[in-house]
Design a protein around this motif. Structure first.
Motif, PDB file in Angstrom:
ATOM      1  N   GLU A  84       0.852  -1.117  -0.143  1.00  0.00           N
ATOM      2  CA  GLU A  84       0.015   0.024   0.099  1.00  0.00           C
ATOM      3  C   GLU A  84       0.973   1.133  -0.140  1.00  0.00           C
ATOM      4  OE1 GLU A  84      -2.498  -3.436   1.532  1.00  0.00           O
ATOM      5  OE2 GLU A  84      -0.490  -2.601   1.935  1.00  0.00           O
ATOM      6  N   GLU A  85       1.987   1.047   0.634  1.00  0.00           N
ATOM      7  CA  GLU A  85       2.905   2.352   0.910  1.00  0.00           C
ATOM      8  C   GLU A  85       3.356   2.746  -0.548  1.00  0.00           C
ATOM      9  OE1 GLU A  85       4.112   2.204   5.483  1.00  0.00           O
ATOM     10  OE2 GLU A  85       5.341   0.941   3.917  1.00  0.00           O
ATOM     11  N   GLU A  88       1.114   4.308  -3.138  1.00  0.00           N
ATOM     12  CA  GLU A  88       0.641   5.483  -2.680  1.00  0.00           C
ATOM     13  C   GLU A  88       1.555   6.252  -2.999  1.00  0.00           C
ATOM     14  OE1 GLU A  88      -0.909   8.050   1.122  1.00  0.00           O
ATOM     15  OE2 GLU A  88      -0.523   5.944   1.288  1.00  0.00           O
ATOM     16  N   PRO A 197      -6.996   1.195  -3.709  1.00  0.00           N
ATOM     17  CA  PRO A 197      -7.564  -0.319  -3.333  1.00  0.00           C
ATOM     18  C   PRO A 197      -7.657  -1.251  -4.221  1.00  0.00           C
ATOM     19  CG  PRO A 197      -9.032   1.487  -2.800  1.00  0.00           C
ATOM     20  CD  PRO A 197      -7.834   2.237  -3.297  1.00  0.00           C
ATOM     21  N   THR A 200      -4.379  -2.564  -5.644  1.00  0.00           N
ATOM     22  CA  THR A 200      -3.605  -3.262  -4.658  1.00  0.00           C
ATOM     23  C   THR A 200      -4.336  -4.721  -4.337  1.00  0.00           C
ATOM     24  OG1 THR A 200      -3.270  -1.063  -3.554  1.00  0.00           O
ATOM     25  CG2 THR A 200      -3.295  -3.371  -2.090  1.00  0.00           C
TER      26      THR A 200
END
Length: 215
Positions: A84-85, A88, A197, A200
């Motif tokens: 996720e990081e 992002e 999301p 991901t």
């Protein structure tokens, strides 16, 4: 007109026409006519149509890679990074780098064309000039998705890129649909918040069972 103004006008015009008509369908004569410059100016500043196409991409990708490499370096210093990081940071860099006079959706359309049209020189150029940054990103992605086989990761990266390129290149049309059908005004950062999301989850999805070829 100052030399830099001439270069900028040629690049702005070429970017818009390439995105609208495609690379092969856009002639240098069409570009010079709309930019109100002569062919000698294009040849002097760029040398060829191929070099002009590459210069259009470099206007976005040079600052993008500079910023993205700095962001990746900061993540690498921290050690363990989550998927996720990582995504992002990719999204934040993508929308924060100015896309010259055109919009981000125009550049994404060009990026899609670079892979769907017969532009072998463009793929080589992207690999030679920006492949190191892409490899750095994919190495981090590999650490975040260690359970995925390499071939499966390859496909999922390109599924992710396809989703991003289509969504961002169709941004104006999608915004209009969202407003007309759902009375929703969508900002780019809102769209990214929805898209993250999804991509991901796609990267984290279970690996499908091998397909069995029918007789």
């Amino acid at each position: 007109m100052a030399q830099s103004d001439t270069v900028t006008r040629i690049l702005d015009t070429a970017e818009a026409l390439f995105a609208e008509k495609g690379f092969a369908e856009t002639s240098l004569r069409t570009i010079t006519g709309k930019a109100k410059v002569n062919l000698a100016a294009v040849n002097y500043h760029f040398g060829s149509k191929k070099a002009l196409i590459q210069a259009v991409f470099a206007r976005y990708l040079d600052p993008f890679c500079e910023q993205f490499n700095a962001e990746l370096a900061a993540l690498e210093k921290r050690g363990s990074v989550t998927l996720e990081e990582l995504l992002e940071v990719l999204a934040k860099t993508t929308i924060s780098v100015p896309a010259s006079k055109g919009s981000l959706s125009v550049f994404m359309r060009l990026l899609g064309l670079a892979y769907t049209q017969a532009q072998g020189h463009m793929r080589r150029y992207l690999q030679e000039h920006y492949g190191q940054t892409f490899t750095r990103f994919t190495n981090q992605l590999k650490l975040c998705t260690a359970d995925l086989p390499d071939a499966e990761r390859f496909w999922r990266i390109h599924f992710m890129l396809g989703s991003v390129v289509f969504t961002m290149s169709s941004l104006d049309a999608l915004r209009d649909i969202a407003y007309n059908d759902y009375d929703e005004k969508t900002r780019i950062k809102d769209l990214v918040a929805r898209l993250l999301p999804v991509v991901t989850a796609a990267l984290k999805a279970p690996v499908p069972e091998p397909l069995v070829a029918s007789d």
